[in-house]
Design an enzyme around this catalytic site. Structure first.
Site, PDB file in Angstrom:
ATOM      1  N   ALA A 193       0.827  -1.210   0.000  1.00 37.10           N
ATOM      2  CA  ALA A 193       0.000   0.000   0.000  1.00 37.10           C
ATOM      3  C   ALA A 193       0.865   1.265   0.000  1.00 37.10           C
ATOM      4  O   ALA A 193       0.574   2.227  -0.720  1.00 37.10           O
ATOM      5  CB  ALA A 193      -0.949   0.006   1.197  1.00 37.10           C
ATOM      6  N   CYS A 194       1.938   1.252   0.771  1.00 36.29           N
ATOM      7  CA  CYS A 194       2.807   2.433   0.836  1.00 36.29           C
ATOM      8  C   CYS A 194       3.545   2.638  -0.479  1.00 36.29           C
ATOM      9  O   CYS A 194       3.753   3.778  -0.905  1.00 36.29           O
ATOM     10  CB  CYS A 194       3.783   2.314   2.006  1.00 36.29           C
ATOM     11  SG  CYS A 194       2.937   2.332   3.607  1.00 36.29           S
TER      12      CYS A 194
END
Length: 157
Positions: free
Chosen positions: A48-49
């Site tokens: 996600a990052c």
């Protein structure tokens, strides 16, 4: 646990000086006179990052054309952020805040719900700071997917 800070539009953006992925010290004061998009991620090189950081990279030219500088912050070490930037072609400064002092100053660290468990950790957040160093927008507990598009729409970019 201490009370979590919540910044709102019009509040002064907390000052900071942190090292970026190249070991260069960057201070918020260095960007006075410019608009800044400052985003906090929980951990470099996680799916996600990575998605959010790459979307900011993909939008950095459009944001720059509209007068915005992009800065990322995480608790990762300078070395890990260097590997992250190299691996994913991130060209904007990514700042290392291992003790989460800047995270706490912005309210981007505190109690959160992580998959049904209440824990202390990084709260994915983005702040838009105006030329005078004031918070223009404070977006807390955002989702990585679609977030950059939301920021661009908010800023008319």
């Amino acid at each position: 646990m201490s009370e979590r800070v919540i910044l709102e539009p019009g509040h002064p953006a907390p000052e900071f000086s942190l090292q970026d992925q190249d070991g260069e010290t960057r201070s918020l004061a260095d960007f006075r006179g410019e608009k800044v998009v400052l985003f906090f991620i929980p951990e470099a090189m996680t799916p996600a990052c990575t998605k959010e950081s790459c979307e900011f990279q993909d939008s950095s030219e459009a944001l720059a054309t509209a007068g915005y500088r992009v800065l990322g912050i995480s608790r990762d070490s300078v070395e890990r952020l260097r590997r992250f930037a190299d691996r994913d072609g991130l060209e904007y400064p990514f700042l290392s805040d291992p003790e989460a002092e800047v995270h706490r100053a912005y309210g981007a660290y505190g109690t959160k719900n992580s998959y049904g468990r209440i824990i202390e950790g990084v709260i994915r957040s983005t702040f838009v700071i105006d030329e005078g160093g004031l918070i223009a927008h404070a977006l807390y507990n955002v989702k990585a997917t679609g977030h950059v598009a939301r920021v661009r729409k908010l800023l008319g970019v």
